[in-house]
Write a protein that holds these residues in place. Structure first.
Motif, PDB file in Angstrom:
ATOM      1  N   GLU A  47      -4.062 -19.737 -11.266  1.00 51.75           N
ATOM      2  CA  GLU A  47      -4.242 -18.667 -10.301  1.00 51.75           C
ATOM      3  C   GLU A  47      -3.426 -17.453 -10.729  1.00 51.75           C
ATOM      4  OE1 GLU A  47      -3.604 -19.742  -6.248  1.00 51.75           O
ATOM      5  OE2 GLU A  47      -4.410 -21.754  -6.570  1.00 51.75           O
ATOM      6  N   PRO A  48      -3.980 -16.260 -10.548  1.00 53.81           N
ATOM      7  CA  PRO A  48      -3.217 -15.067 -10.927  1.00 53.81           C
ATOM      8  C   PRO A  48      -2.005 -14.886 -10.009  1.00 53.81           C
ATOM      9  CG  PRO A  48      -5.236 -14.444  -9.811  1.00 53.81           C
ATOM     10  CD  PRO A  48      -5.279 -15.941 -10.008  1.00 53.81           C
ATOM     11  N   LEU A  49      -0.952 -14.368 -10.582  1.00 54.66           N
ATOM     12  CA  LEU A  49       0.267 -14.113  -9.834  1.00 54.66           C
ATOM     13  C   LEU A  49       0.111 -12.806  -9.063  1.00 54.66           C
ATOM     14  CD1 LEU A  49       3.182 -14.964  -9.293  1.00 54.66           C
ATOM     15  CD2 LEU A  49       3.850 -13.580 -11.239  1.00 54.66           C
ATOM     16  N   PHE A  50       0.428 -12.822  -7.764  1.00 51.11           N
ATOM     17  CA  PHE A  50       0.304 -11.631  -6.927  1.00 51.11           C
ATOM     18  C   PHE A  50       1.609 -10.859  -6.963  1.00 51.11           C
ATOM     19  CE2 PHE A  50       1.046  -9.575  -2.783  1.00 51.11           C
ATOM     20  CZ  PHE A  50       0.026  -8.638  -2.830  1.00 51.11           C
ATOM     21  N   VAL A  51       1.539  -9.614  -7.387  1.00 51.18           N
ATOM     22  CA  VAL A  51       2.704  -8.736  -7.389  1.00 51.18           C
ATOM     23  C   VAL A  51       2.375  -7.555  -6.486  1.00 51.18           C
ATOM     24  CG1 VAL A  51       4.218  -7.304  -8.791  1.00 51.18           C
ATOM     25  CG2 VAL A  51       3.261  -9.408  -9.747  1.00 51.18           C
ATOM     26  N   PRO A  52       3.100  -7.417  -5.368  1.00 52.63           N
ATOM     27  CA  PRO A  52       2.798  -6.303  -4.469  1.00 52.63           C
ATOM     28  C   PRO A  52       3.143  -4.969  -5.130  1.00 52.63           C
ATOM     29  CG  PRO A  52       4.755  -7.466  -3.730  1.00 52.63           C
ATOM     30  CD  PRO A  52       4.205  -8.227  -4.887  1.00 52.63           C
ATOM     31  N   SER A  53       2.335  -3.967  -4.816  1.00 52.51           N
ATOM     32  CA  SER A  53       2.596  -2.643  -5.380  1.00 52.51           C
ATOM     33  C   SER A  53       3.788  -2.012  -4.670  1.00 52.51           C
ATOM     34  CB  SER A  53       1.365  -1.750  -5.222  1.00 52.51           C
ATOM     35  OG  SER A  53       1.056  -1.623  -3.853  1.00 52.51           O
ATOM     36  N   GLU A  54       4.386  -1.070  -5.334  1.00 52.90           N
ATOM     37  CA  GLU A  54       5.548  -0.401  -4.750  1.00 52.90           C
ATOM     38  C   GLU A  54       5.099   0.445  -3.573  1.00 52.90           C
ATOM     39  OE1 GLU A  54       8.651   1.004  -6.759  1.00 52.90           O
ATOM     40  OE2 GLU A  54       8.583  -0.490  -8.339  1.00 52.90           O
ATOM     41  N   ARG A  55       5.903   0.419  -2.513  1.00 52.42           N
ATOM     42  CA  ARG A  55       5.568   1.194  -1.319  1.00 52.42           C
ATOM     43  C   ARG A  55       5.883   2.663  -1.540  1.00 52.42           C
ATOM     44  NH1 ARG A  55       6.430  -1.652   4.265  1.00 52.42           N
ATOM     45  NH2 ARG A  55       5.502  -3.643   3.792  1.00 52.42           N
ATOM     46  N   LYS A  56       5.021   3.467  -0.975  1.00 54.55           N
ATOM     47  CA  LYS A  56       5.276   4.900  -1.027  1.00 54.55           C
ATOM     48  C   LYS A  56       6.300   5.237   0.049  1.00 54.55           C
ATOM     49  CE  LYS A  56       0.614   5.915  -2.555  1.00 54.55           C
ATOM     50  NZ  LYS A  56      -0.657   6.515  -2.222  1.00 54.55           N
ATOM     51  N   PRO A  57       7.251   6.094  -0.252  1.00 59.79           N
ATOM     52  CA  PRO A  57       8.237   6.436   0.782  1.00 59.79           C
ATOM     53  C   PRO A  57       7.566   7.185   1.924  1.00 59.79           C
ATOM     54  CG  PRO A  57       8.537   7.780  -1.166  1.00 59.79           C
ATOM     55  CD  PRO A  57       7.491   6.770  -1.500  1.00 59.79           C
ATOM     56  N   ARG A  58       8.003   6.892   3.128  1.00 55.10           N
ATOM     57  CA  ARG A  58       7.453   7.563   4.307  1.00 55.10           C
ATOM     58  C   ARG A  58       7.992   8.979   4.388  1.00 55.10           C
ATOM     59  NH1 ARG A  58       7.859   3.253   9.265  1.00 55.10           N
ATOM     60  NH2 ARG A  58       6.397   1.749   8.418  1.00 55.10           N
ATOM     61  N   ASP A  59       7.195   9.813   5.006  1.00 60.60           N
ATOM     62  CA  ASP A  59       7.664  11.167   5.250  1.00 60.60           C
ATOM     63  C   ASP A  59       8.792  11.110   6.267  1.00 60.60           C
ATOM     64  OD1 ASP A  59       5.743  12.155   3.549  1.00 60.60           O
ATOM     65  OD2 ASP A  59       4.289  12.500   5.164  1.00 60.60           O
ATOM     66  N   ALA A  60       9.868  11.756   5.941  1.00 58.93           N
ATOM     67  CA  ALA A  60      11.012  11.748   6.853  1.00 58.93           C
ATOM     68  C   ALA A  60      10.712  12.665   8.033  1.00 58.93           C
ATOM     69  CB  ALA A  60      12.263  12.205   6.134  1.00 58.93           C
ATOM     70  N   LYS A  61      10.561  12.054   9.205  1.00 57.55           N
ATOM     71  CA  LYS A  61      10.313  12.841  10.408  1.00 57.55           C
ATOM     72  C   LYS A  61      11.659  13.213  11.008  1.00 57.55           C
ATOM     73  CE  LYS A  61       5.969  10.623  11.617  1.00 57.55           C
ATOM     74  NZ  LYS A  61       5.271   9.833  12.623  1.00 57.55           N
TER      75      LYS A  61
END
Length: 131
Positions: free
Chosen positions: A33-47
């Motif tokens: 089975e392929p190994l699942f690597v989550p993608s890097e999260r985009k930083p949220r806009d600082a409100k």
């Protein structure tokens, strides 16, 4: 050198059996089975943090429906509660800005205020005849 035998208890229903140590120590085959690597999260806009206004309270006498305090802060509401005989003699409300209405405090919230009323300074009443 002779083989080392161990008691294998992994069998189901048939009981344990003696097996060579090598068979117990074998590593399982890697899965395909392929190994699942989550993608890097985009930083949220600082409100910008919304500056929260202090809460406003309204204290109403239950029997006469006279408003004892309206739109006052917590300290002033607590000092008004000092002059009240019992917790059941008043209704305390808090202003909800988003809903734009007064919300009655729950009994637990009202008890919390009642317990803290002794921490507030006594309200200053003007002396009769002073002007």
């Amino acid at each position: 050198m002779g083989r080392v035998w161990v008691l294998d208890t992994e069998t189901k229903g048939t009981g344990a059996q003696m097996v060579p140590l090598e068979t117990v120590l074998k590593k399982p085959a890697p899965s395909n089975e392929p190994l699942f690597v989550p993608s890097e999260r985009k930083p949220r806009d600082a409100k910008p943090a919304e500056s929260r206004r202090p809460r406003s309270f309204r204290v109403v006498d239950v029997m006469t429906r006279v408003v004892l305090a309206d739109g006052v802060g917590a300290r002033e509401a607590l000092s008004v509660l000092k002059d009240v005989r019992s917790i059941v003699d008043v209704h305390v409300f808090v202003w909800q800005p988003k809903a734009e209405k007064w919300r009655p405090l729950t009994l637990e919230e009202q008890r919390t205020m009642w317990d803290r009323r002794d921490l507030a300074p006594r309200p200053e009443h003007p002396e009769p005849g002073s002007g």
